[in-house]
Design a protein around this motif. Sequence first.
Motif, PDB file in Angstrom:
ATOM      1  N   LEU A  65       0.820  -1.205   0.000  1.00 21.09           N
ATOM      2  CA  LEU A  65       0.000   0.000   0.000  1.00 21.09           C
ATOM      3  C   LEU A  65       0.858   1.261   0.000  1.00 21.09           C
ATOM      4  O   LEU A  65       0.579   2.218  -0.730  1.00 21.09           O
ATOM      5  N   LEU A  84      -1.771  -2.713  -6.004  1.00 22.29           N
ATOM      6  CA  LEU A  84      -3.135  -2.698  -5.477  1.00 22.29           C
ATOM      7  C   LEU A  84      -3.831  -4.037  -5.711  1.00 22.29           C
ATOM      8  O   LEU A  84      -4.600  -4.505  -4.862  1.00 22.29           O
ATOM      9  N   SER A  88      -5.423  -6.545  -2.779  1.00 25.20           N
ATOM     10  CA  SER A  88      -6.748  -7.170  -2.830  1.00 25.20           C
ATOM     11  C   SER A  88      -6.641  -8.676  -2.617  1.00 25.20           C
ATOM     12  O   SER A  88      -7.478  -9.287  -1.929  1.00 25.20           O
ATOM     13  N   GLU A 131      -6.135   1.029   7.790  1.00 21.44           N
ATOM     14  CA  GLU A 131      -7.353   1.845   7.734  1.00 21.44           C
ATOM     15  C   GLU A 131      -7.023   3.303   7.424  1.00 21.44           C
ATOM     16  O   GLU A 131      -7.700   3.933   6.607  1.00 21.44           O
ATOM     17  N   LEU A 134      -6.116   3.814   3.870  1.00 20.95           N
ATOM     18  CA  LEU A 134      -7.289   3.701   3.002  1.00 20.95           C
ATOM     19  C   LEU A 134      -8.271   4.841   3.217  1.00 20.95           C
ATOM     20  O   LEU A 134      -9.297   4.900   2.556  1.00 20.95           O
ATOM     21  N   SER A 163      -4.181   9.847   2.121  1.00 16.60           N
ATOM     22  CA  SER A 163      -4.548   8.452   1.911  1.00 16.60           C
ATOM     23  C   SER A 163      -4.402   8.079   0.445  1.00 16.60           C
ATOM     24  O   SER A 163      -4.135   8.933  -0.411  1.00 16.60           O
ATOM     25  N   TYR A 165      -6.806   7.327  -1.512  1.00 17.80           N
ATOM     26  CA  TYR A 165      -7.852   8.032  -2.261  1.00 17.80           C
ATOM     27  C   TYR A 165      -7.506   9.511  -2.426  1.00 17.80           C
ATOM     28  O   TYR A 165      -7.747  10.099  -3.481  1.00 17.80           O
ATOM     29  N   LEU A 222      -9.498   0.591  -7.254  1.00 10.84           N
ATOM     30  CA  LEU A 222     -10.003   1.052  -5.965  1.00 10.84           C
ATOM     31  C   LEU A 222     -11.293   0.320  -5.598  1.00 10.84           C
ATOM     32  O   LEU A 222     -11.515  -0.031  -4.430  1.00 10.84           O
ATOM     33  N   LEU A 225     -10.422  -3.104  -4.426  1.00  5.66           N
ATOM     34  CA  LEU A 225      -9.799  -3.039  -3.107  1.00  5.66           C
ATOM     35  C   LEU A 225     -10.854  -2.878  -2.010  1.00  5.66           C
ATOM     36  O   LEU A 225     -10.835  -3.601  -1.001  1.00  5.66           O
ATOM     37  N   GLU A 226     -11.778  -1.947  -2.222  1.00 10.48           N
ATOM     38  CA  GLU A 226     -12.798  -1.757  -1.183  1.00 10.48           C
ATOM     39  C   GLU A 226     -13.731  -2.955  -1.108  1.00 10.48           C
ATOM     40  O   GLU A 226     -14.190  -3.322  -0.019  1.00 10.48           O
ATOM     41  N   PHE A 229     -11.966  -5.403   0.982  1.00 14.76           N
ATOM     42  CA  PHE A 229     -11.904  -4.932   2.363  1.00 14.76           C
ATOM     43  C   PHE A 229     -13.241  -5.135   3.068  1.00 14.76           C
ATOM     44  O   PHE A 229     -13.292  -5.520   4.236  1.00 14.76           O
ATOM     45  N   LEU A 267     -15.180   3.833   1.917  1.00 11.29           N
ATOM     46  CA  LEU A 267     -13.869   4.460   1.749  1.00 11.29           C
ATOM     47  C   LEU A 267     -13.804   5.368   0.528  1.00 11.29           C
ATOM     48  O   LEU A 267     -13.206   6.441   0.583  1.00 11.29           O
TER      49      LEU A 267
END
Length: 278
Positions: A65, A84, A88, A131, A134, A163, A165, A222, A225-226, A229, A267
């Motif tokens: 990350l 990334l 995941s 966290e 992210l 972050s 994002y 992204l 990834l979310e 998560f 996120l």
Amino acid sequence: MSSEKIVKEEGAQLDFSRDMSYSDYLHLDAVLNAQHPLSPDHNEMLFIVQHQTSELWMKLMLHELGAAVQCVSQDKLGSAFKMLARVSKIMEQLVHAWDVLATMTPPEYSAIRPYLSNSSGFQSWQYRCVEFMLGNKNAAMLKPHQHRPDLLERVEQAYRAPSLYDESLRLLARRGLPIPAAYVERDWTQPYVSSDEVEQAWLQVYRSPDANWDLYQLGEELTDLEDAFRLWRFRHVTTVERVIGFKRGTGGTSGVGYLRKMLDVVLFPEIWKLRTDL
């Protein structure tokens, strides 16, 4: 060649007395002797190994990350996508790790719980860094690490930095997309607040993917990834409820109640909302 001769020839190569061995390279003596159950119960070994291996995976996750955030900040998206995607996949591993812990029944956990004192996964500084990186920033989450200034410094570093994002939005702005100035430079310790203007910028990307292919791919990385998560968090909740029900957590949280609230955290909100608005 006879099997006996093959065995002899291979055996001649198996003297590691002068070279670095597999165990030496991986420091297996330290790793495999780091499990010290405190209770007499057979099942505590599962509990320890589950959490130690999760921390090792999180160490790799932070490694990837951190590098991905740096790559996004430098417009090196090809490298960032690889990292990334790996994060995941690590989260997928952590989802399946809960499957193993779920084999622990409530009576088995009750036998070891008194020996845990106040120790809790809630205190994992690596998870807190994940966290924060992210984008789920919360100053209250620094408090569990105040007893270790060395670890607090590392958590605070993630807390104060942009972050993943944040850096993604700054990249969109550098590419000429209409990201509001307040999202390009701001107090990075503050929780992210979704923006209609930011969504409009992402919509431009998604409505013309061929013209914005790498940014479009970033949006999908992204999303992956979310998604991963969320599954990791959800599996955590269901495993905890299965093993301890609605008892309070050993670290002082409400247990399942706290974990369920975390499921509502989004996120990258604009990337999810645009799917309705496309």
